[in-house]
Design an enzyme around this catalytic site. Structure first.
Site, PDB file in Angstrom:
ATOM      1  N   CYS A 127      -7.688  -8.215   3.992  1.00 41.22           N
ATOM      2  CA  CYS A 127      -7.601  -9.350   3.046  1.00 41.22           C
ATOM      3  C   CYS A 127      -8.503 -10.510   3.220  1.00 41.22           C
ATOM      4  O   CYS A 127      -8.012 -11.705   3.234  1.00 41.22           O
ATOM      5  CB  CYS A 127      -6.194  -9.749   2.462  1.00 41.22           C
ATOM      6  N   LYS A 138       0.805  -1.116   0.027  1.00 43.57           N
ATOM      7  CA  LYS A 138       0.195  -0.015   0.099  1.00 43.57           C
ATOM      8  C   LYS A 138       0.918   1.291   0.073  1.00 43.57           C
ATOM      9  O   LYS A 138       0.619   2.353  -0.611  1.00 43.57           O
ATOM     10  CB  LYS A 138      -0.795  -0.064   1.396  1.00 43.57           C
TER      11      LYS A 138
HETATM   12  C1  LIG Z   1      -2.213  -7.317   6.147  1.00 39.97           C
HETATM   13  S1  LIG Z   1      -0.614  -7.045   6.661  1.00 39.97           S
HETATM   14  C2  LIG Z   1      -0.199  -5.456   5.784  1.00 39.97           C
HETATM   15  C3  LIG Z   1       0.309  -5.497   4.482  1.00 39.97           C
HETATM   16  C4  LIG Z   1       0.771  -4.376   3.802  1.00 39.97           C
HETATM   17  N1  LIG Z   1      -0.054  -2.990   4.151  1.00 39.97           N
HETATM   18  C5  LIG Z   1       0.866  -4.287   2.314  1.00 39.97           C
HETATM   19  O1  LIG Z   1      -0.015  -3.726   1.556  1.00 39.97           O
HETATM   20  O2  LIG Z   1       1.768  -4.857   1.900  1.00 39.97           O
HETATM   21  C6  LIG Z   1      -0.572  -6.571   8.291  1.00 39.97           C
HETATM   22  C7  LIG Z   1       0.841  -5.975   8.828  1.00 39.97           C
HETATM   23  O3  LIG Z   1       0.401  -5.360  10.188  1.00 39.97           O
HETATM   24  C8  LIG Z   1       1.656  -5.711  10.942  1.00 39.97           C
HETATM   25  N2  LIG Z   1       1.019  -5.601  12.384  1.00 39.97           N
HETATM   26  C9  LIG Z   1       0.390  -6.421  13.173  1.00 39.97           C
HETATM   27  N3  LIG Z   1      -0.084  -5.820  14.195  1.00 39.97           N
HETATM   28  C10 LIG Z   1       0.457  -4.737  14.063  1.00 39.97           C
HETATM   29  C11 LIG Z   1       0.099  -3.435  15.132  1.00 39.97           C
HETATM   30  N4  LIG Z   1      -0.373  -3.551  16.244  1.00 39.97           N
HETATM   31  N5  LIG Z   1       0.555  -2.295  14.688  1.00 39.97           N
HETATM   32  C12 LIG Z   1       1.223  -2.085  13.763  1.00 39.97           C
HETATM   33  N6  LIG Z   1       1.425  -3.070  12.672  1.00 39.97           N
HETATM   34  C13 LIG Z   1       1.047  -4.330  12.982  1.00 39.97           C
HETATM   35  C14 LIG Z   1       1.925  -7.124  10.703  1.00 39.97           C
HETATM   36  O4  LIG Z   1       3.481  -7.297  10.981  1.00 39.97           O
HETATM   37  C15 LIG Z   1       1.891  -7.030   9.120  1.00 39.97           C
HETATM   38  O5  LIG Z   1       3.000  -6.598   8.359  1.00 39.97           O
END
Ligand SMILES: C[S@@+](CC[C@H](N)C(=O)[O-])C[C@H]1O[C@@H](n2cnc3c(N)ncnc32)[C@H](O)[C@@H]1O
Length: 440
Positions: free
Chosen positions: A379, A264
């Site tokens: 997703c 993103k």
């Molecule tokens: C669905 S993925 C994001 C995909 C990314 N936005 C992309 O388009 O490539 C969710 C991400 O949130 C991170 N995450 C999990 N808990 C979180 C938190 N409390 N604060 C920030 N990031 C977090 C994970 O490490 C993971 O990389």
């Protein structure tokens, strides 16, 4: 077709690791394929075998269980996986002759089991399967037929009419093309098409999303010179649509609150013409390097990776951003095509996700400046992680409203400010996003 055994050995190791250690097959395969030094063809075969078994595991077990005197769950994990691999090749892959599939499975039984009888057991069951191939009983339930655990079929059936449910389950077991987005800050799409074709890939422009290409025959994309030049990044159509709906523009201040691996953030920075600032946060420190590496490769210096927990307020960020993206951690049930093993994970811990998602959304909403946009995305296809999170947020936060948006393709105007993309309807990942605007 002559096939080297190494592809099967890699597939077997991945299947056993997924079942016993809860490994993710895509990540495990990538490492093992590199370690075994498989060429492009064998790498593709190892992946097909591993994914094919997972896409059909319950169905294969249904048939194998009918042929074995020993229950499958009483067998050594390696032997169970060897049988599934052999059965998958016999029943689903035309290019592997049955006798070759059996011989190689027997050999794997010899090498991977401490029990001297395992090779004989594998031989007997797979030969019976070949004999009965044309008259195998068909399961009557969708769960076994499409190898989706019953809880998942039930969850999807609450979202879709009966005639569509089967189409979704079928689509989940299909092989999606590799979808890439062109980095228009570095390359024009026609030049990228030509360069990728010169590397031997089959390239088709996406039918309705500009600067998006569908690739086949990629091999390891990271080794492509076009990739290394930073001309593209891998991202599904639906994920880019979410960013387009949020409408990042040149000069904006953008926060991507859950950013890794960066899709993103990359889409936003490219849409902004590399002008402005994108702060890309993730809770995991090791992912900061991943984000920085991606931004460097793509030549997008406006991206600034940072380690931050989206649930915890950072005072400096309050009321600061034109756009905040909350692409929260989720159950991932929209990307079963790409991660076929997701369906077999314990569903228990998933019930805790809405609490985390709600907490992140609520906290990062405070970073949006008055008049700015908050994008919520997942997703997954479960209502409790999607529409329900947005509804709960809006009940508490009267300062935000859903805002209509227009995106390319079959969607047109999304008047209620929310969109769900479905694999069987749109050929995309299963994906949800909502565009919220903070009142001035
Ligand atoms: C669905 S993925 C994001 C995909 C990314 N936005 C992309 O388009 O490539 C969710 C991400 O949130 C991170 N995450 C999990 N808990 C979180 C938190 N409390 N604060 C920030 N990031 C977090 C994970 O490490 C993971 O990389």
């Amino acid at each position: 077709m002559a096939v080297r055994n190494t592809a099967r050995d890699v597939a077997l190791r991945a299947l056993v690791a997924c079942e016993r250690q809860g490994a993710w097959s895509d990540g495990f395969l990538k490492k093992e394929i590199g370690g075994a030094g498989l060429d492009g063809r064998d790498a593709a075969l190892a992946t097909r075998l591993c994914f094919g078994v997972q896409q059909n595991r319950m169905l294969l077990d249904f048939w194998l269980g009918n042929l074995s005197k020993i229950p499958l769950d009483k067998m050594e994990p390696a032997v169970r996986s060897i049988l599934r691999l052999g059965a998958y090749q016999i029943l689903f892959l035309d290019r592997v002759p049955d006798h070759a599939a059996v011989n190689q499975a027997v050999e794997q039984g010899r090498k991977n089991s401490r029990n001297l009888r395992s090779a004989g057991l594998v031989n007997g069951i797979l030969r019976s399967l070949i004999r009965q191939k044309s008259e195998l009983p068909q399961p009557t339930d969708l769960s076994t037929q499409y190898s989706h655990p019953q809880w998942l079929v039930d969850a999807f059936s609450r979202r879709l009419p009966a005639e569509e449910l089967e189409a979704l389950l079928r689509a989940d077991n299909s092989e999606p093309p590799t979808c890439i987005q062109i980095n228009t800050c570095k390359a024009e799409t026609p030049a990228a098409i030509e360069a990728l074709q010169q590397e031997g890939m089959t390239v088709s422009p996406h039918p309705w999303l500009p600067d998006c290409l569908l690739l086949q025959g990629t091999g390891n994309l990271e080794q492509s010179a076009v990739f290394q030049r930073g001309w593209f990044y891998v991202q599904d159509v639906a994920a880019r649509l979410a960013v387009l709906a949020a409408d990042p523009r040149s000069g904006m201040e953008v926060l991507d609150a859950c950013a890794a691996p960066g899709g993103k953030s990359f889409a936003a920075a490219i849409a902004m013409g590399n002008q402005g600032r994108v702060i890309s946060c993730d809770i995991h420190p090791h992912k900061q390097i991943l984000l920085q590496r991606g931004a460097d490769r793509l030549g997008l210096p406006i991206i600034r990776p940072e380690v931050l927990d989206g649930k915890v307020c950072k005072e400096d960020f309050l009321n600061s951003f034109d756009l905040v993206i909350a692409d929260v951690p989720c159950s991932g049930l929209g990307i079963i095509r790409k991660k076929p093993d997701i369906r077999y994970k314990d569903p228990g811990p998933l019930s805790g996700l809405p609490r985390v998602q709600g907490a992140i959304l609520e906290n990062v909403s405070r970073y949006v400046r008055p008049g700015g946009v908050l994008l919520y995305a997942t997703c997954t296809l479960l209502e409790r992680e999607n529409e329900a999170i947005v509804a709960t947020f809006l009940e508490k936060q009267k300062g935000f409203t859903l805002e209509q948006f227009q995106v390319p393709g079959p969607f047109g105007l999304c008047a209620d400010g929310m969109l769900t993309c479905w694999p069987h309807r749109h050929g995309t990942d299963g994906f949800f996003f909502a565009k919220l605007r903070r009142r001035v």
